[in-house]
Design a protein around this motif. Structure first.
Motif, PDB file in Angstrom:
ATOM      1  N   TYR A  73     -42.157  33.449  -0.840  1.00 52.76           N
ATOM      2  CA  TYR A  73     -41.589  33.785   0.388  1.00 52.76           C
ATOM      3  C   TYR A  73     -41.257  34.794   0.195  1.00 52.76           C
ATOM      4  CZ  TYR A  73     -42.592  29.437   0.310  1.00 52.76           C
ATOM      5  OH  TYR A  73     -43.675  28.025   1.021  1.00 52.76           O
ATOM      6  N   ALA A  74     -40.137  34.863   1.569  1.00 53.83           N
ATOM      7  CA  ALA A  74     -39.159  36.195   2.200  1.00 53.83           C
ATOM      8  C   ALA A  74     -38.788  36.593   1.193  1.00 53.83           C
ATOM      9  CB  ALA A  74     -39.470  36.875   3.647  1.00 53.83           C
ATOM     10  N   ALA A  75     -37.601  35.049   1.258  1.00 55.34           N
ATOM     11  CA  ALA A  75     -36.555  34.285   0.758  1.00 55.34           C
ATOM     12  C   ALA A  75     -36.232  32.744   0.793  1.00 55.34           C
ATOM     13  CB  ALA A  75     -34.984  35.111   1.758  1.00 55.34           C
ATOM     14  N   VAL A  76     -34.940  32.425   0.459  1.00 54.23           N
ATOM     15  CA  VAL A  76     -34.781  31.156   0.052  1.00 54.23           C
ATOM     16  C   VAL A  76     -34.896  30.295   1.508  1.00 54.23           C
ATOM     17  CG1 VAL A  76     -34.174  31.459  -1.900  1.00 54.23           C
ATOM     18  CG2 VAL A  76     -32.879  31.094  -0.496  1.00 54.23           C
ATOM     19  N   ASN A  77     -33.439  31.646   2.401  1.00 54.25           N
ATOM     20  CA  ASN A  77     -34.200  31.019   3.735  1.00 54.25           C
ATOM     21  C   ASN A  77     -34.887  31.220   4.502  1.00 54.25           C
ATOM     22  OD1 ASN A  77     -32.950  33.532   3.581  1.00 54.25           O
ATOM     23  ND2 ASN A  77     -31.291  32.915   4.675  1.00 54.25           N
ATOM     24  N   ASP A  78     -35.895  32.038   4.515  1.00 48.63           N
ATOM     25  CA  ASP A  78     -36.748  32.179   5.256  1.00 48.63           C
ATOM     26  C   ASP A  78     -38.796  32.259   4.346  1.00 48.63           C
ATOM     27  OD1 ASP A  78     -38.771  34.486   6.548  1.00 48.63           O
ATOM     28  OD2 ASP A  78     -37.550  35.847   6.789  1.00 48.63           O
ATOM     29  N   LEU A  79     -38.994  31.206   4.431  1.00 49.23           N
ATOM     30  CA  LEU A  79     -40.309  30.428   3.610  1.00 49.23           C
ATOM     31  C   LEU A  79     -41.360  31.594   4.203  1.00 49.23           C
ATOM     32  CD1 LEU A  79     -39.563  27.364   2.689  1.00 49.23           C
ATOM     33  CD2 LEU A  79     -38.456  29.887   1.742  1.00 49.23           C
ATOM     34  N   ARG A  80     -41.801  32.416   4.833  1.00 45.04           N
ATOM     35  CA  ARG A  80     -42.783  33.016   5.228  1.00 45.04           C
ATOM     36  C   ARG A  80     -43.246  33.657   4.367  1.00 45.04           C
ATOM     37  NH1 ARG A  80     -40.836  37.840   8.657  1.00 45.04           N
ATOM     38  NH2 ARG A  80     -39.493  37.676   8.197  1.00 45.04           N
ATOM     39  N   PRO A  81     -45.410  33.314   3.877  1.00 47.18           N
ATOM     40  CA  PRO A  81     -45.012  33.679   2.602  1.00 47.18           C
ATOM     41  C   PRO A  81     -45.804  35.021   2.636  1.00 47.18           C
ATOM     42  CG  PRO A  81     -47.472  32.346   3.866  1.00 47.18           C
ATOM     43  CD  PRO A  81     -45.495  32.749   4.746  1.00 47.18           C
ATOM     44  N   ASN A  82     -46.032  35.782   1.649  1.00 44.83           N
ATOM     45  CA  ASN A  82     -46.539  37.520   1.660  1.00 44.83           C
ATOM     46  C   ASN A  82     -47.452  37.198   0.490  1.00 44.83           C
ATOM     47  OD1 ASN A  82     -47.142  39.792   2.287  1.00 44.83           O
ATOM     48  ND2 ASN A  82     -45.200  40.724   1.471  1.00 44.83           N
ATOM     49  N   GLN A  83     -48.233  36.718   0.442  1.00 43.23           N
ATOM     50  CA  GLN A  83     -49.692  36.869  -0.767  1.00 43.23           C
ATOM     51  C   GLN A  83     -51.095  36.098  -0.058  1.00 43.23           C
ATOM     52  OE1 GLN A  83     -51.469  36.532  -3.373  1.00 43.23           O
ATOM     53  NE2 GLN A  83     -49.271  35.978  -4.368  1.00 43.23           N
ATOM     54  N   SER A  84     -51.362  37.423   0.015  1.00 43.64           N
ATOM     55  CA  SER A  84     -53.306  37.566  -0.005  1.00 43.64           C
ATOM     56  C   SER A  84     -54.140  36.441  -0.058  1.00 43.64           C
ATOM     57  CB  SER A  84     -53.574  38.844  -0.057  1.00 43.64           C
ATOM     58  OG  SER A  84     -54.117  39.404  -1.074  1.00 43.64           O
TER      59      SER A  84
END
Length: 195
Positions: A175-186
């Motif tokens: 996740y980008a941050a605890v307050n930004d749950l956009r995943p960045n995992q292929s």
């Protein structure tokens, strides 16, 4: 307590209480909410709700908490899709996803349940009509979760023990941050299914 609960498009930030608590609702639509609990409270608690005439929906919510992420108890006829859940709790009894007793006919697919505090990603018991699949379960700890009070260390053991989640994966969503749950995992790209 309500007949029909529509909780959509909200941003809720709290310190220690449940961000969303649905109780005794015949029907609930909980969609597109961002829930942030900066403490030990639950992100979402769904209890004593649901009916066979109209399935309730928990869809496309973001839940970030230092406690339990999503907790279901005595929930029936519920669709849970496309939710991103993060718990940072190091306590094993505070998991990203808790599926408790007396639930039935739940369809739980295309979700991310992540515990980056070392606690469980999932803690569940068998329930009638349960569908669990195409989810991502991750913990930074050594035990992925529990099934009927039995510890489960990894996804393969989870799949064998539960006979569910055959298309699910276990990878850090990054996740980008605890307050930004956009995943960045292929490794989770394309894992979901069209619903």
């Amino acid at each position: 307590y309500c007949e029909n609960a529509i909780i959509e498009g909200n941003t809720v930030a709290t310190e220690i209480s449940d961000a969303i608590y649905v109780s005794y609702a015949s029907y609930a639509s909980v969609q597109k909410n961002e829930l942030y609990v900066n403490g030990i409270g639950r992100g979402m608690y769904f209890v004593n709700s649901g009916n066979s005439n109209q399935r309730s929906r928990l869809v496309n919510n973001t839940i970030s908490t230092g406690g339990e992420g999503l907790y279901l108890y005595d929930a029936d006829y519920l669709d849970i899709y496309f939710n991103s859940v993060l718990s940072t709790s190091p306590t094993s009894n505070e998991e990203a996803f808790l599926l408790s007793s007396y639930c039935s006919y739940l369809d739980i697919r295309n979700n991310i349940f992540s515990n980056e505090g070392g606690g469980y990603a999932v803690n569940a018991v068998p329930n009638t009509g349960l569908v669990l699949d195409y989810n991502n379960y991750y913990t930074s700890g050594s035990t992925l979760g529990r099934w009927s009070n039995n510890l489960v260390n990894d996804l393969i053991t989870w799949q064998t023990t539960t006979q569910l989640d055959s298309n699910s994966v276990s990878a850090n969503p990054v996740y980008a941050a605890v307050n930004d749950l956009r995943p960045n995992q292929s490794l989770i790209d394309g894992v979901g299914i069209t619903i």
